[in-house]
Design an enzyme around this catalytic site. Structure first.
Site, PDB file in Angstrom:
ATOM      1  N   CYS A  66       0.860  -1.181   0.000  1.00  0.00           N
ATOM      2  CA  CYS A  66       0.000   0.000   0.000  1.00  0.00           C
ATOM      3  C   CYS A  66       0.897   1.231   0.000  1.00  0.00           C
ATOM      4  O   CYS A  66       1.601   1.491   0.982  1.00  0.00           O
ATOM      5  CB  CYS A  66      -0.911  -0.014   1.226  1.00  0.00           C
ATOM      6  SG  CYS A  66      -1.992   1.428   1.344  1.00  0.00           S
ATOM      7  N   GLY A  67       0.884   1.977  -1.101  1.00  0.00           N
ATOM      8  CA  GLY A  67       1.776   3.118  -1.235  1.00  0.00           C
ATOM      9  C   GLY A  67       1.481   4.239  -0.261  1.00  0.00           C
ATOM     10  O   GLY A  67       2.373   4.747   0.429  1.00  0.00           O
ATOM     11  N   ASN A  68       0.225   4.657  -0.174  1.00  0.00           N
ATOM     12  CA  ASN A  68      -0.122   5.712   0.772  1.00  0.00           C
ATOM     13  C   ASN A  68       0.014   5.228   2.209  1.00  0.00           C
ATOM     14  O   ASN A  68       0.369   6.003   3.100  1.00  0.00           O
ATOM     15  CB  ASN A  68      -1.538   6.215   0.503  1.00  0.00           C
ATOM     16  CG  ASN A  68      -1.618   7.079  -0.731  1.00  0.00           C
ATOM     17  OD1 ASN A  68      -0.680   7.795  -1.067  1.00  0.00           O
ATOM     18  ND2 ASN A  68      -2.737   7.014  -1.438  1.00  0.00           N
ATOM     19  N   ASN A 170      -7.229  -4.356  -8.238  1.00  0.00           N
ATOM     20  CA  ASN A 170      -7.677  -2.983  -8.060  1.00  0.00           C
ATOM     21  C   ASN A 170      -7.997  -2.422  -9.442  1.00  0.00           C
ATOM     22  O   ASN A 170      -7.431  -2.864 -10.450  1.00  0.00           O
ATOM     23  CB  ASN A 170      -6.586  -2.146  -7.393  1.00  0.00           C
ATOM     24  CG  ASN A 170      -6.152  -2.715  -6.064  1.00  0.00           C
ATOM     25  OD1 ASN A 170      -6.862  -2.623  -5.073  1.00  0.00           O
ATOM     26  ND2 ASN A 170      -4.975  -3.331  -6.027  1.00  0.00           N
ATOM     27  N   GLU A 188     -10.831  -0.167  -4.874  1.00  0.00           N
ATOM     28  CA  GLU A 188      -9.779  -0.951  -4.235  1.00  0.00           C
ATOM     29  C   GLU A 188     -10.258  -2.329  -3.811  1.00  0.00           C
ATOM     30  O   GLU A 188     -11.254  -2.464  -3.094  1.00  0.00           O
ATOM     31  CB  GLU A 188      -9.215  -0.209  -3.016  1.00  0.00           C
ATOM     32  CG  GLU A 188      -8.254   0.900  -3.365  1.00  0.00           C
ATOM     33  CD  GLU A 188      -7.307   1.236  -2.222  1.00  0.00           C
ATOM     34  OE1 GLU A 188      -6.725   0.299  -1.635  1.00  0.00           O
ATOM     35  OE2 GLU A 188      -7.174   2.435  -1.905  1.00  0.00           O
ATOM     36  N   ARG A 189      -9.517  -3.322  -4.252  1.00  0.00           N
ATOM     37  CA  ARG A 189      -9.715  -4.691  -3.780  1.00  0.00           C
ATOM     38  C   ARG A 189      -9.378  -4.750  -2.290  1.00  0.00           C
ATOM     39  O   ARG A 189      -8.411  -4.160  -1.841  1.00  0.00           O
ATOM     40  CB  ARG A 189      -8.778  -5.632  -4.553  1.00  0.00           C
ATOM     41  CG  ARG A 189      -8.884  -7.092  -4.189  1.00  0.00           C
ATOM     42  CD  ARG A 189      -7.828  -7.921  -4.893  1.00  0.00           C
ATOM     43  NE  ARG A 189      -6.479  -7.636  -4.414  1.00  0.00           N
ATOM     44  CZ  ARG A 189      -5.407  -8.364  -4.726  1.00  0.00           C
ATOM     45  NH1 ARG A 189      -5.518  -9.402  -5.548  1.00  0.00           N
ATOM     46  NH2 ARG A 189      -4.217  -8.037  -4.255  1.00  0.00           N
ATOM     47  N   CYS A 198      -5.321   6.186  -3.855  1.00  0.00           N
ATOM     48  CA  CYS A 198      -4.642   4.886  -3.848  1.00  0.00           C
ATOM     49  C   CYS A 198      -3.225   5.104  -4.352  1.00  0.00           C
ATOM     50  O   CYS A 198      -3.037   5.502  -5.505  1.00  0.00           O
ATOM     51  CB  CYS A 198      -5.382   3.873  -4.717  1.00  0.00           C
ATOM     52  SG  CYS A 198      -4.539   2.273  -4.847  1.00  0.00           S
ATOM     53  N   GLY A 199      -2.239   4.849  -3.509  1.00  0.00           N
ATOM     54  CA  GLY A 199      -0.858   5.150  -3.863  1.00  0.00           C
ATOM     55  C   GLY A 199      -0.301   4.277  -4.970  1.00  0.00           C
ATOM     56  O   GLY A 199       0.248   4.776  -5.959  1.00  0.00           O
ATOM     57  N   THR A 200      -0.419   2.952  -4.821  1.00  0.00           N
ATOM     58  CA  THR A 200       0.101   2.071  -5.872  1.00  0.00           C
ATOM     59  C   THR A 200      -0.695   2.239  -7.162  1.00  0.00           C
ATOM     60  O   THR A 200      -0.152   2.082  -8.256  1.00  0.00           O
ATOM     61  CB  THR A 200       0.089   0.600  -5.425  1.00  0.00           C
ATOM     62  OG1 THR A 200      -1.235   0.237  -5.000  1.00  0.00           O
ATOM     63  CG2 THR A 200       1.084   0.350  -4.298  1.00  0.00           C
TER      64      THR A 200
END
Length: 257
Positions: A66-68, A170, A188-189, A198-200
């Site tokens: 999770c990027g964020n 996602n 988002e899944r 969503c970061g990624t």
């Protein structure tokens, strides 16, 4: 904590006091009856890095990168007095190690791993999709009417397309707004809903758009559903990538489990 609207419960678990069940995590993340969040992060000790980020989706189960969440974990580490042992913070997340740095007050830059599994021409119902894995799997579709799109319905249909995505994915809908900018909305899944950021997914959107020639800059401004902007920078080989933007502690509290 909030990473451009992507919100997380973050717990200091360096003493290993919390061994949460997926039912407890789900209950805490459920809005209106729990604290409410897109995911939960346990910040834990690491033998090889400054800390470990143990991430769970809102459904209670462990999630992919999770990027964020990673950016929020770094800001949380900064707030509780953890300092990087080197030039950058290093933290474990799943099987990988990431680097990040605090670039200002409530601002974190996260260095991402190279993407994998680029795919084009995926027909998901009426949608022509692309796919890339940026630590989490992301389907991408381009639109001209992003504000009017029913992301919950359309994203949910693509997310559950078992023929194309046996493990789910996602789903990101993009609208190009300038040669160096785009807007994004993401289903988002694991949250099973649209999130405010969503970061990624933001990284996937920028890389895919550059790869397809839809943006021409290697520094891309991405406006997310919350209205905030995340920055994605990368080199031409896409093996040096960063995600930068706001990470804020919204409030502190206690909960009885």
């Amino acid at each position: 904590m909030s990473g451009a609207g992507n919100d997380f419960i973050v717990i200091d678990n360096r003493q290993g006091l919390f061994n949460l069940t997926h039912e407890q995590v789900r209950a805490m993340c459920t809005r209106r009856t729990g604290i409410g969040a897109d995911g939960l992060i346990l910040l834990e000790t690491s033998e090889t890095a400054d800390f470990r980020m143990n991430y769970h989706n809102a459904d209670g189960f462990p999630g992919t990168m999770c990027g964020n969440g990673g950016r929020c974990a770094v800001w949380f580490a900064h707030l509780i007095g953890i300092r990087p042992t080197g030039k950058h913070y290093r933290f474990e997340a799943g099987p990988s190690t990431y680097e990040a740095e605090v670039t200002g007050e409530e601002s974190v830059r996260l260095h991402m791993l190279p993407p994998s599994d680029f795919r084009d021409g995926l027909q998901a119902g009426a949608w022509n999709c692309h796919f890339v894995d940026t630590g989490s799997p992301h389907a991408i579709a381009y639109v001209n009417n992003l504000d009017q799109l029913d992301v919950l319905t359309e994203g949910g249909n693509i997310r559950h397309n078992k023929e194309l995505f046996p493990d789910g994915t996602n789903v990101n809908f993009l609208e190009i707004t300038a040669p160096d900018a785009l807007s994004i909305r993401t289903f988002e899944r694991g949250v099973e809903d649209e999130t405010l950021a969503c970061g990624t997914g933001t990284v996937a959107a920028a890389l895919m758009s550059f790869r397809l020639g839809k943006v021409t800059s290697s520094l891309v401004r991405v406006k997310v559903k919350s209205g905030e902007t995340l920055m994605v920078g990368f080199n031409e080989m896409m093996d040096e990538i960063y995600l930068e933007g706001p990470a804020r502690a919204v409030y502190r509290g206690t909960i009885t489990l």
